[in-house]
Design a protein around this motif. Structure first.
Motif, PDB file in Angstrom:
ATOM      1  N   ARG A  22       0.807  -1.224   0.000  1.00  0.00           N
ATOM      2  CA  ARG A  22       0.000   0.000   0.000  1.00  0.00           C
ATOM      3  C   ARG A  22       0.843   1.280   0.000  1.00  0.00           C
ATOM      4  NH1 ARG A  22      -4.629  -1.196   4.528  1.00  0.00           N
ATOM      5  NH2 ARG A  22      -5.521  -3.000   3.479  1.00  0.00           N
ATOM      6  N   HIS A  23       1.967   1.263   0.746  1.00  0.00           N
ATOM      7  CA  HIS A  23       2.688   2.503   1.014  1.00  0.00           C
ATOM      8  C   HIS A  23       4.143   2.515   0.572  1.00  0.00           C
ATOM      9  CE1 HIS A  23      -0.804   3.539   3.383  1.00  0.00           C
ATOM     10  NE2 HIS A  23      -0.655   2.445   4.070  1.00  0.00           N
ATOM     11  N   GLY A  24       4.686   1.388   0.191  1.00  0.00           N
ATOM     12  CA  GLY A  24       6.098   1.327  -0.158  1.00  0.00           C
ATOM     13  C   GLY A  24       6.964   1.200   1.095  1.00  0.00           C
ATOM     14  N   PRO A  25       8.264   1.433   0.973  1.00  0.00           N
ATOM     15  CA  PRO A  25       9.176   1.196   2.091  1.00  0.00           C
ATOM     16  C   PRO A  25       9.090   2.236   3.212  1.00  0.00           C
ATOM     17  CG  PRO A  25      10.377   2.078   0.231  1.00  0.00           C
ATOM     18  CD  PRO A  25       8.971   1.819  -0.241  1.00  0.00           C
ATOM     19  N   LEU A  26       8.490   3.405   2.909  1.00  0.00           N
ATOM     20  CA  LEU A  26       8.379   4.471   3.908  1.00  0.00           C
ATOM     21  C   LEU A  26       6.925   4.853   4.113  1.00  0.00           C
ATOM     22  CD1 LEU A  26      11.168   6.927   2.715  1.00  0.00           C
ATOM     23  CD2 LEU A  26      11.269   5.359   4.638  1.00  0.00           C
ATOM     24  N   THR A  28       4.489   8.026   5.958  1.00  0.00           N
ATOM     25  CA  THR A  28       4.522   9.392   6.459  1.00  0.00           C
ATOM     26  C   THR A  28       3.104   9.924   6.562  1.00  0.00           C
ATOM     27  OG1 THR A  28       5.607  11.545   6.206  1.00  0.00           O
ATOM     28  CG2 THR A  28       4.753  10.522   4.204  1.00  0.00           C
ATOM     29  N   GLY A  29       2.972  11.089   7.149  1.00  0.00           N
ATOM     30  CA  GLY A  29       1.698  11.786   7.175  1.00  0.00           C
ATOM     31  C   GLY A  29       0.563  11.010   7.805  1.00  0.00           C
ATOM     32  N   GLU A  30      -0.611  11.157   7.190  1.00  0.00           N
ATOM     33  CA  GLU A  30      -1.822  10.559   7.740  1.00  0.00           C
ATOM     34  C   GLU A  30      -1.751   9.036   7.797  1.00  0.00           C
ATOM     35  OE1 GLU A  30      -6.600  10.645   6.959  1.00  0.00           O
ATOM     36  OE2 GLU A  30      -5.390  12.325   6.258  1.00  0.00           O
ATOM     37  N   ALA A  35      -1.744   4.433  11.258  1.00  0.00           N
ATOM     38  CA  ALA A  35      -1.188   3.107  11.546  1.00  0.00           C
ATOM     39  C   ALA A  35      -0.696   3.009  12.985  1.00  0.00           C
ATOM     40  CB  ALA A  35      -0.046   2.789  10.575  1.00  0.00           C
ATOM     41  N   LEU A  36      -0.237   4.125  13.534  1.00  0.00           N
ATOM     42  CA  LEU A  36       0.249   4.134  14.916  1.00  0.00           C
ATOM     43  C   LEU A  36      -0.862   4.416  15.924  1.00  0.00           C
ATOM     44  CD1 LEU A  36       3.635   6.017  14.429  1.00  0.00           C
ATOM     45  CD2 LEU A  36       3.246   3.553  14.648  1.00  0.00           C
ATOM     46  N   GLY A  37      -2.081   4.607  15.424  1.00  0.00           N
ATOM     47  CA  GLY A  37      -3.224   4.749  16.309  1.00  0.00           C
ATOM     48  C   GLY A  37      -3.528   6.150  16.802  1.00  0.00           C
ATOM     49  N   TYR A  38      -2.923   7.158  16.202  1.00  0.00           N
ATOM     50  CA  TYR A  38      -3.208   8.533  16.609  1.00  0.00           C
ATOM     51  C   TYR A  38      -4.547   8.970  16.025  1.00  0.00           C
ATOM     52  CZ  TYR A  38       1.515   8.707  18.362  1.00  0.00           C
ATOM     53  OH  TYR A  38       2.663   8.440  19.064  1.00  0.00           O
ATOM     54  N   GLN A  39      -5.307   9.744  16.800  1.00  0.00           N
ATOM     55  CA  GLN A  39      -6.631  10.185  16.371  1.00  0.00           C
ATOM     56  C   GLN A  39      -6.578  11.218  15.246  1.00  0.00           C
ATOM     57  OE1 GLN A  39      -9.699   9.048  17.431  1.00  0.00           O
ATOM     58  NE2 GLN A  39      -8.478   7.449  18.366  1.00  0.00           N
ATOM     59  N   SER A  40      -5.469  11.936  15.163  1.00  0.00           N
ATOM     60  CA  SER A  40      -5.342  12.964  14.134  1.00  0.00           C
ATOM     61  C   SER A  40      -3.867  13.170  13.803  1.00  0.00           C
ATOM     62  CB  SER A  40      -5.933  14.293  14.628  1.00  0.00           C
ATOM     63  OG  SER A  40      -5.150  14.804  15.694  1.00  0.00           O
ATOM     64  N   LEU A  41      -3.646  13.853  12.703  1.00  0.00           N
ATOM     65  CA  LEU A  41      -2.281  14.195  12.317  1.00  0.00           C
ATOM     66  C   LEU A  41      -1.665  15.134  13.346  1.00  0.00           C
ATOM     67  CD1 LEU A  41      -0.265  13.524  10.140  1.00  0.00           C
ATOM     68  CD2 LEU A  41      -1.222  15.340   8.744  1.00  0.00           C
ATOM     69  N   GLU A  42      -2.478  16.017  13.905  1.00  0.00           N
ATOM     70  CA  GLU A  42      -1.978  16.941  14.935  1.00  0.00           C
ATOM     71  C   GLU A  42      -1.526  16.170  16.177  1.00  0.00           C
ATOM     72  OE1 GLU A  42      -0.539  20.256  16.641  1.00  0.00           O
ATOM     73  OE2 GLU A  42      -1.136  19.980  14.558  1.00  0.00           O
ATOM     74  N   ALA A  43      -2.268  15.143  16.574  1.00  0.00           N
ATOM     75  CA  ALA A  43      -1.861  14.323  17.725  1.00  0.00           C
ATOM     76  C   ALA A  43      -0.516  13.649  17.452  1.00  0.00           C
ATOM     77  CB  ALA A  43      -2.928  13.277  18.038  1.00  0.00           C
ATOM     78  N   GLY A  65       7.582  16.822   6.971  1.00  0.00           N
ATOM     79  CA  GLY A  65       7.097  15.791   7.870  1.00  0.00           C
ATOM     80  C   GLY A  65       8.159  14.808   8.316  1.00  0.00           C
ATOM     81  N   LYS A  66       7.681  13.836   9.068  1.00  0.00           N
ATOM     82  CA  LYS A  66       8.536  12.758   9.568  1.00  0.00           C
ATOM     83  C   LYS A  66       8.188  11.483   8.818  1.00  0.00           C
ATOM     84  CE  LYS A  66      10.731  14.836  12.927  1.00  0.00           C
ATOM     85  NZ  LYS A  66      12.152  14.868  13.073  1.00  0.00           N
ATOM     86  N   PHE A  67       9.155  10.621   8.716  1.00  0.00           N
ATOM     87  CA  PHE A  67       9.010   9.366   7.994  1.00  0.00           C
ATOM     88  C   PHE A  67       9.370   8.212   8.920  1.00  0.00           C
ATOM     89  CE2 PHE A  67       9.647  12.676   4.999  1.00  0.00           C
ATOM     90  CZ  PHE A  67       8.923  12.336   3.877  1.00  0.00           C
ATOM     91  N   ALA A  68       8.852   7.037   8.603  1.00  0.00           N
ATOM     92  CA  ALA A  68       9.206   5.816   9.329  1.00  0.00           C
ATOM     93  C   ALA A  68       9.286   4.679   8.324  1.00  0.00           C
ATOM     94  CB  ALA A  68       8.169   5.500  10.401  1.00  0.00           C
ATOM     95  N   LEU A  69      10.099   3.708   8.651  1.00  0.00           N
ATOM     96  CA  LEU A  69      10.173   2.519   7.806  1.00  0.00           C
ATOM     97  C   LEU A  69       8.912   1.686   7.998  1.00  0.00           C
ATOM     98  CD1 LEU A  69      13.852   1.356   8.378  1.00  0.00           C
ATOM     99  CD2 LEU A  69      12.919   2.586   6.397  1.00  0.00           C
ATOM    100  N   THR A  70       8.364   1.232   6.911  1.00  0.00           N
ATOM    101  CA  THR A  70       7.176   0.379   6.950  1.00  0.00           C
ATOM    102  C   THR A  70       7.438  -0.849   7.813  1.00  0.00           C
ATOM    103  OG1 THR A  70       6.516   1.180   4.779  1.00  0.00           O
ATOM    104  CG2 THR A  70       5.582  -0.912   5.486  1.00  0.00           C
ATOM    105  N   LYS A  71       8.650  -1.392   7.732  1.00  0.00           N
ATOM    106  CA  LYS A  71       8.973  -2.589   8.521  1.00  0.00           C
ATOM    107  C   LYS A  71       8.934  -2.296  10.019  1.00  0.00           C
ATOM    108  CE  LYS A  71      13.081  -4.150   7.755  1.00  0.00           C
ATOM    109  NZ  LYS A  71      14.391  -4.519   7.285  1.00  0.00           N
ATOM    110  N   ASP A  72       9.302  -1.082  10.444  1.00  0.00           N
ATOM    111  CA  ASP A  72       9.226  -0.728  11.862  1.00  0.00           C
ATOM    112  C   ASP A  72       7.779  -0.647  12.338  1.00  0.00           C
ATOM    113  OD1 ASP A  72      11.986  -0.608  12.067  1.00  0.00           O
ATOM    114  OD2 ASP A  72      12.072   1.573  11.838  1.00  0.00           O
TER     115      ASP A  72
END
Length: 94
Positions: A22-26, A28-30, A35-43, A65-72
């Motif tokens: 769905r997202h590739g190796p990285l 970001t954003g919404e 995926a991390l369970g935050y209610q909003s991008l601001e949270a 923005g900030k990025f994270a590895l999909t595997k993480d």
């Protein structure tokens, strides 16, 4: 490898494949914040500022923005799932 580690490994692989498709190796954003369970991008942004995001995030030069590895993300989700199953009804079987 223990049974628990094997289950985490299998679930991580399944989640990683799904997220990668769905997202590739990285992420970001919404997509990352949801995926991390935050209610909003601001949270999510607040968590980044407070350094309470549960996985490593990083900037990329000339990108917003900030990025994270999909595997993480996949590994973190798998560990949460297994821990939840152990606390509620024993080890999850896949």
């Amino acid at each position: 490898m223990t049974e628990q580690n094997e289950v985490v490994f299998q679930l991580t692989n399944e989640l990683e494949k799904e997220l990668f498709d769905r997202h590739g190796p990285l992420m970001t954003g919404e997509h990352l914040s949801k995926a991390l369970g935050y209610q909003s991008l601001e949270a999510f942004r607040i968590a980044v500022r407070r350094k309470t995001v549960p996985i490593p995030t990083f900037p990329i030069e000339k990108r917003k923005g900030k990025f994270a590895l999909t595997k993480d993300v996949a590994f973190w989700l798998a560990k949460l799932r297994i821990k939840s199953c152990e606390n509620n009804s024993g080890l999850l079987r896949t």
